[in-house]
Design a protein around this motif. Structure first.
Motif, short mmCIF file in Angstrom:
data_model
loop_
_atom_site.label_atom_id
_atom_site.label_comp_id
_atom_site.label_asym_id
_atom_site.label_seq_id
_atom_site.Cartn_x
_atom_site.Cartn_y
_atom_site.Cartn_z
N GLN A 272 52.96 17.14 7.97
CA GLN A 272 53.01 16.51 9.14
C GLN A 272 51.75 16.72 9.88
N GLY A 273 51.16 17.90 9.46
CA GLY A 273 49.75 18.18 10.13
C GLY A 273 50.11 19.17 11.18
N GLY A 274 49.14 19.31 12.28
CA GLY A 274 49.00 20.26 13.35
C GLY A 274 50.11 19.97 14.07
N PHE A 275 50.76 21.32 14.76
CA PHE A 275 51.58 21.41 15.59
C PHE A 275 51.32 22.23 16.84
N PHE A 276 51.47 21.74 18.09
CA PHE A 276 51.19 22.43 19.29
C PHE A 276 52.38 23.05 20.05
#
Length: 791
Positions: A272-276
């Motif tokens: 899902q890619g980057g997470f903040f």
């Protein structure tokens, strides 16, 4: 001959006595993990000592005290003990050279500071101003029983101390066993403490587990014990989920101010890619609040196909706070919202284990027994609707069925002065809410496979707006006669005003109405005390009579808070057996039963109760027809109720039993039963819970329900244990959930590894399989992670 003096060379000997304090201050907190609070040792006292601030009189004891006027030196020789304030220094010899301005302590040097930290060294050699010096074979044991060893320590430039070949131990005499070593330790070739910068640097550092090096770092820097909060990295958080893939978050703690900080936890998932993820915290004089924001742009939203998570952008916000207005009043909030219902669960965020997030803004006041509470509620549903074409009404439109409560206010007051010799309490409640859609429950009463036919739906809550204001005043007084009989007369009054504006689809009327319920009653009991060689027993017959008019407005009023009705031994003698304010019990009722309490000489204690309720006159509120069917199949819906019984046994030998039952009035067969047995025998701890509910077709419970839950733990030795649990649906012969795991616990380290399966389908097919891992390192922190094997 033992010598005790107050030495002339006060400044010099003070430096000698507090040399160890300096070293303790330098390293007592060097073991602290990055971004964690350090110990309470405060090196600021050293500055005061260096300036000559008085700490009180100094007492020196030794076998011999030698003055050398030619060399301008003084020596305390043999079993030297120096007391200075709350500090104690012991050594075989302490020498003070006034010409070189050096102080040397040798021979089993040990210092105990006011905090309980213990500093040991083979020898200490420092200048009297503490700017330069050397310590040989240094060992420090803190009050928290952590330890630090070094071959050699050197102090230079007045605020820089270097330790050579240092080792940090998270505990000494671990688990209270003399000589027991921890399973892990940290070694460093060189440790440099810069007192001015308040930093400690580690060079060529190795983390050892069971004596085996498993991690190495060329260098890293943390902060000394005087720093209570400082920015730095926390433990990384690995995870795995079939929809997210492998994930890793790297939290960073950033101390903005002494009362304000933020934790940034950016991460990435392989699918899902980057997470903040960021959480801001702020503490003020009268309270504190926090805000957490997280989100991402999903690289593969189709991994969540069929759910609300099938979208590109997802995120959520949670926040809470509480503030004191004064010593009696406080207010606060607890809020959560997300872009979609499954976000919190899909990304393992707080609140993921619940079907909804309760948003609450509140005001509370407490004054002794008096209490005020005001809440405004909103509910954010975190479970998915059923999207099947034949989905039942109760499984769709979940969010629109949730009420917006604006607000609910409770106030309870006890009058300070008796009225007619009795206690008076007054409770009031105001509730106002709005709902956008009817909450309807569909069921198949005749088991023909067809749901929602005429008479097979039940209204749980109507759409529209509804408000109610209620007051409940109670008076009661207790009398005990010369025979020990207890008489408790009581009287109460309930008054309600309703404002209802339901939607046309609810079937209820738009109305403003009132309701009044006065009542008088008497409770009688006659406790008998039986004393014998086996112990003491109290048997107490109880009878309670309540006289009231009939309940009114049953069919015309919404019922938001009185649908949960469980008749058991704990509610037998309640004046009103409804759970809330929307319904009020009417008619003349007699509750009878007995209470038993036994305390036996072998330590066993037994409490029991048994009884029944009778509707003597007037309309039975629990048999009154309404769209909500409250009271139906409750055991109270006849003139003669079911029997209720409760039992609690504590053997004082590690075995406890609790049971509560509602027994059919005609054949004593259980209509409802809950029982639990908890046992502790040697290394084994186990608990078994059984629950049974008789079928209630008119309420949608088409078949009997039986469930057995079991949980246990076996301690293999003083450190290792195994544990497990299972939840079994007896009627459908289906394991609903089970788990098994192993754990290790000692003072310095803990480990827990478990596997859990969730089988919510009748077929027994697993819907979730999860591995949980927790590692705990004393003084460093915990590492928690979960891995979904299948979802």
């Amino acid at each position: 001959m033992r010598t005790s003096i107050v030495p002339q060379f006060r400044t010099n000997l003070r430096a000698a006595a507090l040399t160890g304090v300096a070293l303790a201050a330098i390293v007592a907190g060097s073991h602290q993990g990055l971004a964690q609070e350090a110990s309470e040792t405060d090196p600021s006292i050293l500055a005061a000592v260096a300036k000559g601030d008085q700490q009180g009189r100094m007492l020196v004891e030794s076998d011999t005290l030698v003055y050398d006027l030619n060399s301008e030196s003084v020596s305390a020789v043999g079993n030297v003990v120096i007391y200075y304030g709350a500090y104690t220094l012991t050594a075989e010899r302490v020498d003070v050279d006034r010409r070189t301005k050096r102080v040397r302590a040798t021979g089993g040097v040990e210092l105990i500071d006011p905090s309980g930290n213990v500093v040991r060294s083979a020898a200490l050699d420092l200048t009297d101003d503490l700017r330069e010096g050397v310590a040989e074979a240094l060992e420090i044991v803190t009050q928290q029983r952590t330890a630090f060893n070094a071959e050699r320590a050197r102090r230079t430039e007045g605020d820089v101390t270097e330790f050579e070949n240092g080792t940090y131990l998270p505990c000494v005499d671990c688990d209270g066993v003399p000589g027991r070593k921890p399973v892990w330790q940290i070694k460093a070739k060189k440790i440099i403490h810069r007192q001015g910068d308040k930093t400690i640097s580690f060079k060529d550092t190795t983390f050892e587990f069971l004596g085996v090096p498993i991690a190495w770092a060329p260098s890293f820097t943390t902060f000394d014990p005087s720093v209570k909060r400082k920015s730095g990295f926390l433990f990384a958080k690995p995870s795995y989920n079939s929809e997210r893939g492998f994930g890793l978050q790297a939290p960073y703690f950033y101390a903005l101010k002494p009362n304000m900080d933020v934790t940034l936890a950016p991460g990435a998932f392989s699918k899902q890619g980057g997470f903040f993820d960021a959480e801001f915290r702020h503490r003020v004089i009268n309270g504190a609040y926090k805000i957490r924001v997280s989100g991402l742009r999903q690289s593969a939203p189709d991994e969540f196909a069929g759910t609300s998570g099938d979208r590109r952008y997802r995120g959520g916000v949670t926040t809470s706070g509480q503030f004191d207005i004064n010593s009696r009043w406080s207010w606060g909030w607890d809020l959560a919202v997300a872009t979609d219902r499954s976000y919190f669960d899909d990304y393992d965020l707080p609140g993921a284990d619940s079907d909804s997030a309760t948003n609450d803004i509140y005001l509370t006041g407490v004054d002794g027994r008096n209490r005020f509470e005001a809440h405004a509620y909103g509910f954010f549903i975190t479970q998915e609707d059923d999207t099947a074409a034949d989905a039942l009404e109760q499984d769709v439109g979940l969010q629109s069925k949730q009420p917006l409560v604006h607000p609910v206010i409770d106030h309870q007051v006890y009058l300070e002065e008796p009225v007619a010799g009795g206690e008076v309490s007054i409770k009031s409640n105001f509730t106002s809410l709005t709902r956008n859609a009817n909450d309807i429950f569909e069921f198949d009463a005749d088991n023909d496979g067809v749901f929602g036919e005429a008479g097979e739906t039940r209204l749980l809550a109507p759409s529209g707006s509804y408000s109610r204001a209620s007051i409940d005043a109670l008076w009661r007084r207790r009398f005990v006669d010369s025979l020990g009989q207890v008489f408790t007369p009581f009287a109460y009054f309930r008054g309600d005003v309703f404002f209802s504006s339901p939607d046309d689809t609810s079937g209820l009327d738009d109305d403003v109405s009132g309701r009044a319920m006065p009542a008088v009653g008497l409770e009688y009991s006659y406790p008998f005390l039986i004393q014998s060689s086996i112990g003491s027993q109290v048997i107490e017959p109880v009878a309670q009579l309540i006289v009231r008019p009939n309940e009114t407005e049953i069919d015309n009023l919404p019922n938001e808070d009185s649908q949960s009705l469980v008749f058991d031994s704990t509610s037998l003698f309640d004046y009103d057996k409804f759970s809330g304010y929307d319904r009020v019990e009417g008619g003349t009722r007699l509750n009878v039963g007995f209470r038993y309490n036994g305390q036996f000489v072998n330590g066993t204690s037994v409490t029991a109760s048994f009884g029944q309720s009778f509707q003597l006159a007037g309309r039975n509120s629990f048999d009154a027809a309404s769209v909500y069917s409250t009271g139906q199949d409750s055991g109270l819906d006849g003139d003669v109720s079911d029997f209720v019984a409760g039992l609690s046994v504590d053997t004082d030998l590690g075995l406890l039993l609790n049971a509560n039952a509602r027994l059919d009035k005609s054949n004593l067969m259980p209509n409802r039963l809950e029982a639990q047995v908890v046992g502790l025998a040697g290394p084994v701890t186990a608990a078994f819970t059984y629950a049974f509910i008789r079928s209630q077709p008119d309420l949608g419970i088409e078949d009997d329900r039986q469930e057995l839950q079991a949980a246990g733990s076996v301690r293999l030795n003083d450190r290792w244990r195994m544990f497990g649990s299972t939840r079994f649906d007896i009627e459908n012969t289906n394991v609903v959930r089970n788990a098994i795991g192993v754990a290790y616990d000692d003072e310095a380290f803990s480990l827990s590894l478990s596997y859990a399966e969730d089988k919510t389908r009748v077929t027994g097919e697993a819907t979730d399989r999860t591995v949980y891992l927790r590692l705990g390192f004393r003084t460093l922190g915990d590492l928690n992670s979960s891995f979904d094997v299948m979802k």
